[in-house]
Design an enzyme around this catalytic site. Structure first.
Site, PDB file in Angstrom:
ATOM      1  N   ASN A  71       0.750  -1.081  -0.040  1.00  9.85           N
ATOM      2  CA  ASN A  71      -0.089  -0.088   0.052  1.00  9.85           C
ATOM      3  C   ASN A  71       0.834   1.366   0.153  1.00  9.85           C
ATOM      4  OD1 ASN A  71       0.765   0.692   2.877  1.00  9.85           O
ATOM      5  ND2 ASN A  71      -0.271  -1.220   3.338  1.00  9.85           N
ATOM      6  N   ASP A  78      -4.227  -6.226   4.896  1.00 10.47           N
ATOM      7  CA  ASP A  78      -5.501  -7.417   5.579  1.00 10.47           C
ATOM      8  C   ASP A  78      -5.212  -8.602   4.845  1.00 10.47           C
ATOM      9  OD1 ASP A  78      -6.373  -5.549   7.375  1.00 10.47           O
ATOM     10  OD2 ASP A  78      -7.613  -4.605   5.879  1.00 10.47           O
ATOM     11  N   LYS A 138       9.436 -17.173 -10.601  1.00  5.87           N
ATOM     12  CA  LYS A 138       8.400 -16.242 -11.105  1.00  5.87           C
ATOM     13  C   LYS A 138       7.246 -16.977 -11.845  1.00  5.87           C
ATOM     14  CE  LYS A 138       8.675 -12.721 -14.723  1.00  5.87           C
ATOM     15  NZ  LYS A 138       9.012 -12.510 -16.115  1.00  5.87           N
ATOM     16  N   PHE A 196      -4.364   3.232  14.716  1.00  3.89           N
ATOM     17  CA  PHE A 196      -4.530   4.199  13.576  1.00  3.89           C
ATOM     18  C   PHE A 196      -5.581   3.819  12.869  1.00  3.89           C
ATOM     19  CE2 PHE A 196      -1.720   8.078  13.320  1.00  3.89           C
ATOM     20  CZ  PHE A 196      -1.071   7.813  14.451  1.00  3.89           C
ATOM     21  N   LYS A 256     -10.718  -3.961  19.027  1.00  2.19           N
ATOM     22  CA  LYS A 256      -9.176  -4.366  19.252  1.00  2.19           C
ATOM     23  C   LYS A 256      -8.889  -3.981  20.678  1.00  2.19           C
ATOM     24  CE  LYS A 256      -8.667  -3.573  14.300  1.00  2.19           C
ATOM     25  NZ  LYS A 256      -7.474  -3.681  13.217  1.00  2.19           N
ATOM     26  N   LYS A 287     -13.392   0.086  15.716  1.00  2.00           N
ATOM     27  CA  LYS A 287     -12.159  -0.531  15.910  1.00  2.00           C
ATOM     28  C   LYS A 287     -11.398  -0.537  17.644  1.00  2.00           C
ATOM     29  CE  LYS A 287     -10.994   0.306  11.275  1.00  2.00           C
ATOM     30  NZ  LYS A 287     -10.435   0.930  10.206  1.00  2.00           N
TER      31      LYS A 287
HETATM   32  N1  CTP Z   1      -4.091  -3.525  12.028  1.00  2.60           N
HETATM   33  C1  CTP Z   1      -3.180  -4.342  12.525  1.00  2.60           C
HETATM   34  N2  CTP Z   1      -3.254  -5.777  11.647  1.00  2.60           N
HETATM   35  C2  CTP Z   1      -4.138  -5.715  10.668  1.00  2.60           C
HETATM   36  C3  CTP Z   1      -4.753  -4.817   9.980  1.00  2.60           C
HETATM   37  C4  CTP Z   1      -4.768  -3.494  11.015  1.00  2.60           C
HETATM   38  O1  CTP Z   1      -2.493  -4.168  13.457  1.00  2.60           O
HETATM   39  N3  CTP Z   1      -3.994  -6.931   9.784  1.00  2.60           N
HETATM   40  C5  CTP Z   1      -3.803  -2.106  12.861  1.00  2.60           C
HETATM   41  C6  CTP Z   1      -3.098  -1.052  12.080  1.00  2.60           C
HETATM   42  O2  CTP Z   1      -2.038  -1.014  12.456  1.00  2.60           O
HETATM   43  C7  CTP Z   1      -4.080   0.309  12.869  1.00  2.60           C
HETATM   44  C8  CTP Z   1      -5.308  -0.357  12.966  1.00  2.60           C
HETATM   45  O3  CTP Z   1      -5.240  -1.915  12.989  1.00  2.60           O
HETATM   46  O4  CTP Z   1      -3.624   0.577  14.026  1.00  2.60           O
HETATM   47  C9  CTP Z   1      -6.725   0.044  12.014  1.00  2.60           C
HETATM   48  O5  CTP Z   1      -6.173  -0.551  10.650  1.00  2.60           O
HETATM   49  P1  CTP Z   1      -7.232  -0.387   9.471  1.00  2.60           P
HETATM   50  O6  CTP Z   1      -6.484  -0.764   8.375  1.00  2.60           O
HETATM   51  O7  CTP Z   1      -7.504   1.237   9.401  1.00  2.60           O
HETATM   52  O8  CTP Z   1      -8.393  -1.351   9.931  1.00  2.60           O
HETATM   53  P2  CTP Z   1      -8.633  -2.568   9.705  1.00  2.60           P
HETATM   54  O9  CTP Z   1      -8.835  -3.350  11.216  1.00  2.60           O
HETATM   55  O10 CTP Z   1      -7.775  -3.394   8.880  1.00  2.60           O
HETATM   56  O11 CTP Z   1     -10.066  -2.643   9.209  1.00  2.60           O
HETATM   57  P3  CTP Z   1     -10.595  -2.165   7.828  1.00  2.60           P
HETATM   58  O12 CTP Z   1      -9.565  -2.474   6.911  1.00  2.60           O
HETATM   59  O13 CTP Z   1     -12.109  -2.805   7.485  1.00  2.60           O
HETATM   60  O14 CTP Z   1     -10.745  -0.667   7.752  1.00  2.60           O
END
Ligand code: CTP
Length: 410
Positions: free
Chosen positions: A222, A291, A301, A335, A353, A349
């Protein structure tokens, strides 16, 4: 010491409005220098700016006022903020393409502080995709833009591209100046960086993107630059904390007095974070974790065959959630980068969490997001308190987050 503004004036009929802007800024107590392009001088005499700002005006790269060392560097250093107004398509294009061929463009290139650009031009020019792409690119790099108004333009067209009223420009500039760190002489007690109020605390910060390999050449990732997490790590170390920074791949240098652990994938980040969890008093999870990852990573490859290639993805562990489940004494800060329903999603969240607070930002807003140096944040706490912050530099936001964290640690 008052803050200093360098005003860059380019050629356009709206130049006269900038005389009023300069006059109002001077009345507010700011000092100024003006750089005028050759075309700007066709519209207004430099003497007008010189009189209003009570300071010399620079009109050409080779001009050499006696106070200067190296002209453009001297002005760039002096500027707490640069304002380019009216900004033509030409100057925007030059900055976006790294062209520095006159006094104004070289000074912008050397500026370290915020640069505010107020475009003013004919509607068709403003809407030209090249101009729009240049603007989007510069916004992404952290340049600030005052959106033009719509209305009758000097050329007789009706549309966007009109320089906003002087009051609006002044308000914007003052807003940015207020967020600029006080000059060294003024830092005194108000500046948090020098207070070692986190001495003895162990802070674990994660930053940057994760990379999920498809094969030896390809991967999923990303746009995270890691800047926010690095800023927090740097601020925390300056305030005396022991800091471990678990970092995905970035181009950033490790801040002083920070121990960095480089990781690549979400699984590697999961392991590094859990290894240090007991040690930590607080975890700030800035990283943009993927995710999902490819179900299988090919060791060779993947060769092109057929029309479609299906990639099967499986979920990565939610690192923060797993920390929330394991949490004993630690303060947990998450975050959330969203493009809509920011508060609602952030509250979910916090609950899911088991967080103490979350720093949410709408990455669709100009000045917030991954790559730039600024962010616009809202902090939502587990008791439902919501605090919105103005646009600020990531290093400044780092200190705001650490101030909030300190309340929880205490
Ligand atoms: N995070 C994490 N591990 C993951 C995904 C997210 O530790 N696999 C943490 C990120 O570092 C951030 C928080 O969770 O502090 C929120 O991340 P975000 O990507 O906004 O949320 P998600 O939980 O992935 O939910 P969504 O993608 O549905 O918004």
């Amino acid at each position: 010491m008052s803050k200093h503004i360098v005003i860059g004036v380019t050629g356009g009929i709206a130049v006269y409005k900038i005389l009023e802007v300069a006059s109002k800024l001077r009345k507010l107590g700011y000092s100024m220098n003006t750089i005028m392009t050759k075309n700007a001088c066709e519209f207004v005499q430099p003497l007008a700016f010189q009189t209003i700002t009570n300071n010399y005006v620079v009109t050409d790269t080779f001009e050499r006022p006696y106070t200067w060392d190296v002209e453009h560097i001297a002005l760039a250093k002096k500027a707490d903020v640069m304002l380019i107004a009216p900004a033509t398509a030409n100057i925007i294009g030059k900055i976006a393409n790294g062209i520095a061929d006159d006094m104004l463009s070289t000074t912008v290139m050397a500026a370290r502080g915020p640069v505010i650009i107020a475009p003013a031009m004919n509607t068709a020019m403003y809407e030209n995709p090249i101009v729009q792409e240049n603007i989007a690119y510069l916004k992404d790099k952290g340049y600030l833009f005052i959106e033009p108004d719509s209305g009758w333009l000097a050329c007789g067209d009706l549309g966007s591209g009109k320089l906003p009223a002087p009051e609006k420009i002044v308000e914007y500039v003052v807003d940015v100046l207020e967020q600029v760190e006080a000059p060294i002489e003024d830092k005194g007690t108000s500046h948090k960086e020098v207070e070692r109020d986190l001495e003895g605390k162990h802070i674990l910060v994660t930053a940057g993107p994760t990379i999920e390999s498809i094969d030896p050449f390809r991967y999923i990732t990303n746009h995270s630059s890691g800047k926010m997490g690095y800023a927090i790590a740097e601020d925390a170390a300056k305030r005396g904390a022991k800091v471990v920074l678990v970092s995905g791949q970035t181009n950033l240098e490790c801040p002083p007095n920070v121990e960095r652990i480089n990781v690549r994938s979400a699984i590697e980040m999961y392991e590094a974070v859990h290894e240090h969890f007991e040690w930590a008093d607080a975890v700030i999870k800035t990283a943009a974790v993927a995710d999902y990852r490819p179900k299988e990573t090919s060791h060779h490859k993947i060769k092109k065959k057929g029309e479609h290639l299906m990639l099967e993805l499986v979920p990565n562990p939610d690192i923060l959630k797993s920390l929330g489940e394991r949490k004993s004494h630690q303060v947990l800060v998450g975050f959330a980068a969203e493009t809509q329903n920011v508060i609602e999603y952030a509250e979910d969240k916090i609950r899911n969490k088991n967080l103490d607070f979350i720093v949410a930002n709408n990455i669709a807003e100009a000045g917030a997001g991954f790559k730039g140096d600024t962010n616009i944040a809202t902090i939502i706490e587990k008791d439902g308190t919501v605090t919105e912050y103005k646009k600020m530099y990531k290093s400044e936001l780092g200190n705001v987050i650490l101030d909030k964290l300190k309340n929880y640690l205490d």
